[in-house]
Structure formats: structure tokens, C-alpha cells
Motif scaffolding. Structure first.
Motif, short mmCIF file in Angstrom:
data_model
loop_
_atom_site.label_atom_id
_atom_site.label_comp_id
_atom_site.label_asym_id
_atom_site.label_seq_id
_atom_site.Cartn_x
_atom_site.Cartn_y
_atom_site.Cartn_z
N ARG A 145 -6.18 -7.03 -8.18
CA ARG A 145 -6.85 -5.86 -7.64
C ARG A 145 -6.02 -5.26 -6.51
O ARG A 145 -5.20 -5.92 -5.90
N ILE A 146 -6.29 -3.99 -6.24
CA ILE A 146 -5.72 -3.31 -5.08
C ILE A 146 -6.82 -3.15 -4.06
O ILE A 146 -7.87 -2.57 -4.35
N ALA A 147 -6.62 -3.69 -2.86
CA ALA A 147 -7.64 -3.63 -1.81
C ALA A 147 -7.34 -2.45 -0.89
O ALA A 147 -6.34 -2.43 -0.19
N LEU A 148 -8.22 -1.48 -0.91
CA LEU A 148 -8.07 -0.27 -0.11
C LEU A 148 -8.93 -0.42 1.15
O LEU A 148 -10.14 -0.59 1.06
N GLN A 149 -8.28 -0.36 2.33
CA GLN A 149 -8.98 -0.54 3.61
C GLN A 149 -9.30 0.83 4.21
O GLN A 149 -8.42 1.67 4.38
N ALA A 162 -5.73 5.56 -2.80
CA ALA A 162 -6.37 6.40 -1.79
C ALA A 162 -6.62 7.80 -2.33
O ALA A 162 -7.67 8.41 -2.04
N GLU A 163 -5.70 8.32 -3.10
CA GLU A 163 -5.89 9.65 -3.68
C GLU A 163 -7.06 9.65 -4.66
O GLU A 163 -7.83 10.62 -4.73
N LEU A 164 -7.21 8.57 -5.43
CA LEU A 164 -8.34 8.46 -6.35
C LEU A 164 -9.67 8.43 -5.57
O LEU A 164 -10.64 9.11 -5.93
N PHE A 165 -9.70 7.62 -4.50
CA PHE A 165 -10.93 7.53 -3.72
C PHE A 165 -11.21 8.84 -3.00
O PHE A 165 -12.38 9.22 -2.81
N LYS A 166 -10.18 9.56 -2.62
CA LYS A 166 -10.37 10.85 -1.97
C LYS A 166 -11.14 11.81 -2.89
O LYS A 166 -11.97 12.60 -2.42
N ILE A 179 -10.12 13.22 6.12
CA ILE A 179 -9.65 12.04 5.37
C ILE A 179 -8.16 11.90 5.69
O ILE A 179 -7.34 12.72 5.26
N VAL A 180 -7.82 10.89 6.45
CA VAL A 180 -6.43 10.68 6.87
C VAL A 180 -5.87 9.51 6.06
O VAL A 180 -6.27 8.37 6.24
N ILE A 181 -4.95 9.81 5.14
CA ILE A 181 -4.31 8.76 4.34
C ILE A 181 -3.07 8.30 5.08
O ILE A 181 -2.13 9.05 5.29
N SER A 182 -3.09 7.03 5.49
CA SER A 182 -2.03 6.52 6.35
C SER A 182 -1.08 5.55 5.66
O SER A 182 0.02 5.33 6.13
N THR A 183 -1.50 4.98 4.54
CA THR A 183 -0.65 3.99 3.88
C THR A 183 0.62 4.63 3.31
O THR A 183 0.60 5.78 2.86
N LYS A 184 1.70 3.86 3.33
CA LYS A 184 2.96 4.32 2.74
C LYS A 184 3.25 3.58 1.43
O LYS A 184 4.20 3.92 0.73
N ASP A 185 2.45 2.56 1.13
CA ASP A 185 2.61 1.83 -0.12
C ASP A 185 2.26 2.73 -1.30
O ASP A 185 1.23 3.42 -1.29
N VAL A 186 3.10 2.75 -2.31
CA VAL A 186 2.94 3.68 -3.42
C VAL A 186 1.61 3.46 -4.14
O VAL A 186 0.85 4.40 -4.39
N VAL A 220 -5.40 1.67 -10.76
CA VAL A 220 -4.02 2.12 -10.55
C VAL A 220 -3.15 1.22 -11.41
O VAL A 220 -3.05 0.02 -11.15
N GLY A 221 -2.58 1.80 -12.46
CA GLY A 221 -1.91 0.95 -13.45
C GLY A 221 -2.96 0.12 -14.16
O GLY A 221 -3.95 0.64 -14.67
N ASP A 222 -2.77 -1.19 -14.15
CA ASP A 222 -3.74 -2.07 -14.80
C ASP A 222 -4.60 -2.82 -13.78
O ASP A 222 -5.27 -3.79 -14.11
N ARG A 223 -4.56 -2.38 -12.54
CA ARG A 223 -5.31 -3.07 -11.49
C ARG A 223 -6.47 -2.21 -10.98
O ARG A 223 -6.31 -1.03 -10.71
N CYS A 224 -7.63 -2.84 -10.87
CA CYS A 224 -8.78 -2.15 -10.30
C CYS A 224 -8.64 -2.05 -8.78
O CYS A 224 -7.92 -2.81 -8.15
N VAL A 225 -9.36 -1.08 -8.24
CA VAL A 225 -9.27 -0.82 -6.80
C VAL A 225 -10.52 -1.36 -6.11
O VAL A 225 -11.65 -1.10 -6.54
N THR A 226 -10.33 -2.13 -5.05
CA THR A 226 -11.40 -2.61 -4.19
C THR A 226 -11.40 -1.78 -2.91
O THR A 226 -10.36 -1.63 -2.28
#
Length: 608
Positions: free
Chosen positions: A64-68, A317-321, A304-311, A93-99
Motif C-alpha cells: 500500500r501507499i500511505a498518504l499522510q 495525493a493528486e488522486l485524493f485531491k 490543499i498543499v501537496i508537499s511530497t516529492k515522492d513520485v 497508484v500502479g498496483d498499490r492501493c492508497v491508505t
């Protein structure tokens, strides 16, 4: 005011409204598990706020991808609901669900942690998305040379206009004094130069702009209206100075303070949503009513301030936005007392019963980064303490009567000083010397009358403020005294420089007749005092000299007064009436907006 409500000047202690949490049951470990359709929601209570972790079903597996996400407490319920919907959608995102992990934290605490200065109660601000209550926090961080800029604004969730607020029982009295609700009326009621006007009848409370976006936004709106109306820096400084004595730390404290009794009618500044939630949660007997300024207002916008630089995290984050900016989230925001990003309100929610109106709200032009920085810095500088040494000329010429008045120069200065003292807060540190020639023994041209210290400090049976008023009420000119100005300035400057306090504005204020140094026994010459002051002035620890010269018609005397002031980044004034003298005090306060870079204004005067 007989027969009507009266309101106290003290803060109250109400707890701010927080929307009800999601249904849950406690276990012995303090964790909560509740089944959802195809998902599991985990709520963990932490020191900085409530966490909401939205997970996926069995289809997602362990990868999973953990979105903080960190959200402002007032908008957290809306963000948490969006996170739950997003979780049920099983977005990948890809084959991983987002938390999505949501926690709340005060926007000012997050901003201060990112800036590395100011009070904060949060240690870890490494979120992938930050949702403060206003974009002004992001703008301030970008203007800081040392702050960690959290990222770019990708959109907004909701809006809540900043409004004036008053107890329902006070609205009629408030209208009698201020007329229709407006920023112009509020600025007038907080004008330090007119304490006998509206300020004597109205008590304006505001949220601390260093801790509340609503407080800062109100200052921006008021400053904009003041500037467009031809207002000056001195007027703005007077407003900020007065407001600095009536700040409240939280909306709850503001509403509680207005609910108590006092001799002045209370009016506060808050958001529409804060008024709605207070009335809805507390159901007070005397509800708070939102008053919408006729010029228009500004609003908190929940960016909504997206701060992560991880692709991958950025894609998540864009999906949750997309969910955060959806129509469904907008509807949720309306149900929680907010407006949509376009300003639309739900008339079933924002009702008169809750002290608000769902009608369209006129908006002011959004402030740019320069305006936000300017007003923020002005507030910070005016919040600095005062340390002031007043030098009062008691030479024989101070007994003369200027043209157009029946008062002596000494009486004019005494009268204006007593009035000007009202502009200074109790914590201001002020002291007075008198000067002439041989006033404290042979060759000593100055004498300390009241040592520098806080105005509210006791000196015997009276406060320092009262002692200064007594001194100025009885002060008289020495009939045969000359003007030992230069020797006095040299000693005063050495004292103020040696005792410099960096958290205060350090100033020497000279009241004189404007003739300049007139010492038949010699002493420091005009050229020597200028060289000394230019040598001793330190821009890193500025001690500025302000000169108020009455009846200074001699061109040479005026030139010397300007040169002395300019040597220390100060200013010289040549007033002729008590009103002009009073304006000098206010202008002196306004110089804090530019200190220590006031050289461009040094040596100016009120009359020429």
C-alpha cells in the motif's frame, strides 16, 4: 446603557466546538475498530489531534501507499469524510492501493514548526498534504528566508468569510455607535488618535493574527479599506496599537469575553463558520450574530498543499485531491457551516437561528504576497515593547507663549504629553529627564525625574504612569535657565545605548523650543554632538532620537534639529498646536513600521 446588557473585558474559557467524531467503541488499548462496507477505519487519538486511517479491503494485499494528511481542526471532519469515501473507492497508484491517514493540527503550529520559530505544539510536520485554514500561512512561509516551504497549493476545499461578530443583545447598541457594519467603522473605533470617539463606546476584540488566520485576514481587510480611503501609516499604526491590547487567543475565548458585561459595547472578529459552530454547539441564551461588512470581506480558503516529492505519493495525493475538490466534499463542507469554493452556502445550514446568513457575501480583492508580508511585519513590530526616555526642556524660553494660543510652550508640551501617554500600553517602559543649564549642580545640565520602567510599575503609592502625569501637571520653566541640549543628549544617548533592549523599540524623545543648544558655559558644540551621534548610532541596535520643537522659527535651529534626528534615523517635528503635538506621538509610533530603516523619512517635520 441603563437597562441593557453590559459586557466584561476579560477572556472567557469556553472550549471551541469540534464536530462529533465518527461512531466508535473503545477497547482496553484505546484503539477503535468499526466495520465499514469493504473497508476498516482506525481512529487513533493523539496529542496533536485525531487521526483517521482509511484502509483497503483484501483486494489490496499488503502493498500500500500511505498518504499522510494534516488538516486544520475545523475542516478535519470534512477531510476525514472525504478520506473514507476515497478509501471505499479503492483507488490505486500502479498496483498499490492508497491508505489515507488524517490528523488535525493547528495551522499556526504547523507554520511555526516549518518556520523554525514561534510557539508550536507539533513535532512532526512531514505530511504529504497539508490543509491549513488559509493560504496566508503558505504565503508567509514563502516570504521567510529560513522556513521550509511545504509545497504548492493544488486547490481549495471550502471558504468561510471573516465577519464582525457581536452578541445578539448588543447589536442595536452597536448600530447606534457604528452605523452599518463596516471595516471603516471598526478602524475608526480602534483609532488610537481618537480615544474620545467611537473607541470610548465600543470594545473591539480580535483574534491574535500570529495564531489565527481570521485575525490576520481581518487586519488585511481593514488595512485595504483604510488605504483606499486615503488613510496613512500613522492611522494604521494607531489601529494596530489599539488592537494589540485586545487580542484573544481562540474564537471560544473571544465569544466568551463578549458574553460578559462591560461599560463598552463589544464587537469581535471571527469566521462565519466559527459563529455558526459556536451557536450550534453551545446554544447560548444570547447567541453571537455575524455582521457582514458593507465594503465586502476576505475569506479563509482551506488550501490543499501537496508537499511530497515522492513520485508515487504525489500521484496518490493528486488522486485524493480530486475527492477533496469534488461536489460531494463541497456538500459536506456546507453541512459543517462552510461555503463551497465558489462561496455558495446551504440555506438549511447557515440560518438566522445560528446567527448567520446564507446570502451572497461581497468579497474584497485578494491581498498579494507584498500586502500580507507588510501587514504581518507591521503587527510584529508594533507588538515590540517600548523603551523611551523623554528629555524635557525647562529653560527660560519655554515660558514664552507661541502665537495663536494662550498657553506657554511648557503648558503645551505638558498638556500634549499627558494626552500622548494614553497611547502607550502599561508595559511600555518610559522615564523622564528635565534639562536646562546647571540644573543638578554646577556643570550638570540634566536631571532624572522619573527613572525608566514599566508604566504600570508602582513608584511609592502611585504607578509610573500616574507619576509622569503628576510631573507634567506641575512642571514649570526655569526663568533664568539656558538650553544645555547637547550635553544632555550625549549623556542620554550613552545611557540608552548601554541599556539597549533588543525586544523593544529604544527611543529618545526630546521636547524643546527648537533654538538648539544655548549654553553660555560651553559644553559640547553643535558639530561635536553630530559627530558623536553619527559615530555611536548602530543600525543593528538602533536608538533613534525624535525631536518635538515648539516655536522653532529660527532656520539655523531647525536645521540643527533635523541634523540631530537624521544622525540616528529619527525625525524632527515643528508643531504649533496641541493637536499637531498629539499627532507627533502617533507618528512616532508609526515609525516602528519602518524601523530601523527609516532614514528616508529622517528629519521630516509636521509643519514647515
Amino acid at each position: 446603557m441603563g437597562g441593557r446588557h453590559r459586557w466584561d473585558e476579560q477572556d472567557g474559557g469556553y472550549t471551541p466546538y469540534t464536530a462529533p467524531p465518527q461512531p466508535r467503541r473503545r477497547t482496553s488499548t484505546g484503539r477503535i475498530l468499526a466495520p465499514l462496507a469493504g473497508a476498516v477505519a482506525l481512529i487513533v487519538l493523539a496529542a496533536v489531534g485525531a487521526y483517521v486511517i482509511v484502509n483497503r479491503g483484501e483486494e489490496c494485499g499488503d502493498q500500500r501507499i500511505a498518504l499522510q494528511v494534516i488538516a486544520s481542526p475545523d475542516i478535519r471532519p470534512v477531510v476525514s469524510a472525504a478520506a473514507e469515501r476515497f478509501g471505499r473507492s479503492q483507488a490505486k497508484v500502479g498496483d498499490r492501493c492508497v491508505t489515507v491517514n488524517v490528523k488535525d493540527a493547528d495551522a499556526a503550529s504547523v507554520a511555526n514548526a516549518l518556520a523554525g520559530s514561534g510557539p508550536t505544539d507539533i513535532e512532526n510536520v512531514d505530511a504529504d498534504i497539508w490543509i491549513p485554514d488559509s493560504s496566508v500561512w503558505v504565503t508567509k512561509l514563502k516570504a521567510s528566508a529560513t522556513a521550509r516551504v511545504p509545497g504548492s497549493i493544488a486547490g481549495t476545499i471550502a471558504r468561510s468569510p471573516v465577519v464582525l461578530a457581536a452578541p445578539k443583545s448588543a447589536v442595536a447598541d452597536l448600530e447606534k455607535v457604528l452605523g452599518e457594519a463596516s471595516w471603516d467603522a471598526i478602524m475608526s473605533a480602534t483609532n488610537a488618535a481618537n480615544l474620545e470617539g467611537r473607541a470610548a463606546k465600543v470594545r473591539v476584540l480580535t483574534l491574535d493574527p500570529t495564531r489565527n488566520a481570521a485575525g490576520l485576514t481581518a487586519l488585511l481587510a481593514g488595512a485595504d479599506v483604510l488605504r483606499r480611503g486615503g488613510g496613512t501609516n500613522a492611522q494604521l499604526a494607531g489601529v494596530l496599537r489599539r488592537l494589540s491590547e485586545s487580542t484573544v487567543s481562540t474564537p471560544a475565548g473571544l465569544f466568551a469575553s463578549m458574553a460578559k458585561r462591560s461599560s463598552r459595547v463589544p464587537v469581535g472578529i471571527a469566521t462565519e463558520q466559527a459563529v455558526w459552530s459556536y451557536n450550534r454547539q453551545r446554544r447560548p441564551e444570547d447567541p453571537i450574530v455575524a455582521l457582514y461588512p458593507k465594503e465586502g470581506t476576505l475569506a479563509l480558503d482551506y488550501p490543499i498543499v501537496i508537499s511530497t516529492k515522492d513520485v508515487d505519493l504525489r500521484r496518490a495525493a493528486e488522486l485524493f485531491k480530486q475527492e477533496l475538490t469534488s461536489a460531494r466534499t463541497g456538500q459536506d463542507a456546507q453541512r459543517h457551516g462552510f461555503r463551497t469554493t465558489s462561496g455558495q452556502a446551504d440555506p438549511r445550514t447557515l440560518t438566522a437561528t445560528h446567527g448567520v446568513s446564507a446570502g451572497a457575501v461581497r468579497t474584497l480583492a485578494e491581498p498579494d504576497a507584498g500586502n500580507i508580508t507588510q501587514v504581518s511585519q507591521a503587527w510584529s513590530r508594533l507588538k515590540l515593547g517600548f523603551r523611551l526616555l523623554s528629555l524635557i526642556d525647562v529653560s527660560g524660553t519655554m515660558a514664552l507663549t507661541p502665537p495663536g494660543t494662550n498657553l506657554t510652550r511648557m503648558q503645551l508640551i505638558a498638556q500634549a504629553s499627558i494626552e500622548g501617554l494614553k497611547l502607550f500600553p502599561d508595559k511600555a517602559e518610559i522615564g523622564t529627564w528635565i534639562f536646562s543649564t546647571h540644573i543638578d549642580g554646577q556643570g550638570v545640565d540634566y536631571k532624572e525625574v522619573i527613572p525608566i520602567g514599566p508604566l504600570d510599575e508602582k513608584l511609592g503609592d502611585v504607578t509610573r504612569r500616574e507619576a509622569i502625569v503628576r510631573q507634567m501637571s506641575t512642571i514649570k520653566a526655569w526663568p533664568n535657565g539656558d538650553t544645555g541640549l547637547n550635553d544632555t543628549l550625549a549623556k542620554a544617548y550613552a545611557k540608552m545605548k548601554a541599556e539597549y533592549e533588543p525586544d523593544k523599540v529604544n527611543t529618545i524623545l526630546v521636547f524643546t523650543d527648537g533654538i538648539g543648544n544655548d549654553d553660555p558655559d560651553g559644553g559640547i558644540s553643535n558639530e561635536e554632538i553630530l559627530r558623536l551621534l553619527r559615530r555611536e548610532f548602530d543600525p543593528a541596535q538602533p536608538v533613534s532620537i525624535l525631536i518635538v520643537a515648539l516655536g522653532a522659527d529660527d532656520p539655523a535651529g531647525r536645521k540643527q534639529m533635523r541634523a540631530i534626528a537624521a544622525a540616528t534615523g529619527g525625525a524632527a517635528y515643528f508643531p504649533r498646536t496641541p493637536l499637531e503635538i498629539r499627532k507627533v506621538f502617533l507618528d512616532g509610533i508609526s515609525r516602528r513600521l519602518c524601523a530601523p530603516d527609516c532614514e528616508s523619512r529622517a528629519g521630516t517635520s509636521t509643519t514647515r
